[in-house]
Design an enzyme around this catalytic site. Structure first.
Site, PDB file in Angstrom:
ATOM      1  N   LYS A  94       3.328  10.346   8.192  1.00 37.32           N
ATOM      2  CA  LYS A  94       2.756   9.885   9.455  1.00 37.32           C
ATOM      3  C   LYS A  94       3.462  10.426  10.688  1.00 37.32           C
ATOM      4  CE  LYS A  94       0.279   5.846   7.673  1.00 37.32           C
ATOM      5  NZ  LYS A  94      -1.085   6.317   7.946  1.00 37.32           N
TER       6      LYS A  94
ATOM      7  N   PHE B 260       0.852  -1.194   0.000  1.00 39.87           N
ATOM      8  CA  PHE B 260       0.000   0.000   0.000  1.00 39.87           C
ATOM      9  C   PHE B 260       0.881   1.235   0.000  1.00 39.87           C
ATOM     10  CE2 PHE B 260      -2.365   3.438   2.028  1.00 39.87           C
ATOM     11  CZ  PHE B 260      -3.518   3.447   1.251  1.00 39.87           C
TER      12      PHE B 260
ATOM     13  N   ASP C 194       9.382   2.682   1.103  1.00 35.26           N
ATOM     14  CA  ASP C 194       8.259   3.418   1.670  1.00 35.26           C
ATOM     15  C   ASP C 194       8.303   3.269   3.196  1.00 35.26           C
ATOM     16  OD1 ASP C 194       5.775   4.120   2.725  1.00 35.26           O
ATOM     17  OD2 ASP C 194       4.653   3.425   0.985  1.00 35.26           O
TER      18      ASP C 194
END
Length: 404
Positions: free
Chosen positions: A263, A146, A234
């Site tokens: 995040k 994702f 990522d």
């Protein structure tokens, strides 16, 4: 009663309705109606509008790295917004330069460069564009991975259910079996001269907290070196100390060409970062990419405070707390295994009741998350105290016993 009076009465009634009811009346239905409305928080504990308290074991999906109302974040953001809140990237500002310099220091390559954006999806979108700027076309991404929901980041997301409604995507993306270096090598060797990048998560988060097999990142690094391919890692969910290292890729001692972050970097404020090094650091030139809000001074002030606190001893303590959480939850007869590292753990259950566990968690004062039917994901604030951790463990054991 006139139409105007009816409208006024309806507006007054709506204004006093529960927040989650008002949510469903005014927001697009992309998330469904939230089960509770959070109104305040301190440390790792939040309160809803009815005064109920919860230990937050999700942290806004790994975002609230320093928990809630952390004094360093409150002070940094308040000071910065009182000075200058936004200048755009047509002008320099001190927090932006400082955070970029600190990230480059964390990477350990003084020639690296940083592009700031507002989210992980945008950070991965920038990485997609860097790959295109190599002049090569193919980007190899992991099945079940994702990377976001913008068209470029979704093109690299290996989850058909999230992709189907939005096809066709930008071309050139192909998918490999996560962790299978033989499969990936074969895929690369079909056309190595046109392979621009391999992108991966060190731990797949949205799929159920699945770490890459030991040695996989090293093997990918060697494959990329052999063929002049960009290795994109990522770290949107895993970065900033989440896994017990500042970057999760450090667990294997590799250094990617491109690193994406978001995040936990802003501890609740919106920020993304795409760090490029080596030849990739020179790919972006004036006009090739941009953002109005990316690198906002206020978000960067928060990030600077995070980077000041998340040092080696802080990260080591995250690893310790994560091991404690793993050890104690592994004792449950309802748990098959606990996977992940640091404070990014997937509690794999013996039965497919993860969503029931999440629902029962609210009754026991816990915020949990189920990325799949058999996995409960735990990504609490990195500052969670041992006392809060002990309480959370005790409550989660009760939830698991209750749900069975």
């Amino acid at each position: 009663m006139s139409n105007e009076d009816v409208h006024t009465a309806h507006t007054c009634h709506t204004a006093h309705a529960p927040l989650n009811q008002r949510w469903s009346q005014v927001l697009s239905n992309t998330y469904g109606t939230p089960p509770v409305a959070i109104v305040s928080g301190s440390g790792s504990t939040v309160s809803d509008e009815e005064g109920n308290e919860y230990i937050d074991m999700l942290a806004g999906i790994a975002v609230n790295s320093l928990g809630y109302a952390h004094p360093a974040i409150v002070e940094a953001v308040s000071r910065q917004v009182a000075a200058v809140g936004h200048v755009s990237n047509l002008f320099a500002s001190q927090p932006v330069v400082e955070v970029a310099a600190k990230l480059i220091e964390k990477v350990g390559d003084g020639q690296a460069r940083v592009f700031f954006s507002n989210s992980g999806a945008e950070a991965n979108e920038a990485a997609f564009k860097l790959a295109r700027l190599t002049g090569r076309r193919r980007i190899l991404a992991a099945q079940h991975g994702f990377h976001g929901r913008t068209m470029g980041s979704l093109a690299m997301t290996g989850q058909p259910g999230k992709r189907k409604a939005f096809e066709p995507f930008p071309g050139g993306v192909e998918f490999y079996a996560y962790g299978d270096i033989d499969y990936l090598t074969t895929l690369v060797e079909q056309d190595p001269q046109d392979t621009a990048a391999i992108i991966l998560e060190p731990i797949q988060g949205e799929t159920g907290v699945i770490p890459a097999p030991d040695g996989f990142l090293k093997a990918v690094r060697a494959l990329c070196d052999k063929h002049g391919i960009l290795m994109i890692v990522d770290e949107v969910q895993t970065g900033v100390g989440r896994t017990g290292d500042f970057f999760a890729f450090q667990h294997e001692g590799v250094l990617p060409d491109v690193i994406t972050m978001a995040k936990g970097l802003g501890a609740g404020l919106p920020i993304g970062a795409t760090i490029s090094r080596g030849a990739a650091a020179d790919l972006f030139t004036p006009g090739t990419h941009g953002t109005t809000f990316g690198g906002n001074p206020v978000a960067c002030a928060a990030a600077a405070a995070v980077l000041e606190l998340v040092d080696d001893s802080f990260v080591a303590d995250v690893a310790r707390k994560g091991e404690k959480l793993r050890r104690e939850l592994s004792k449950s007869p309802y748990v098959a295994t606990v996977r992940g590292r640091g404070l990014m753990l997937g509690v794999v259950l013996n039965t497919s009741v993860a969503k029931d566990v999440v629902a029962a968690g609210f009754k026991h004062g816990l915020i949990l998350n189920a990325p799949s039917s058999e996995v409960v994901r735990l990504t609490p604030p990195l500052v969670i105290t041992d006392a809060e951790l002990d309480q959370a463990i005790e409550r989660l054991h009760k939830v698991l016993e209750e749900v069975g």
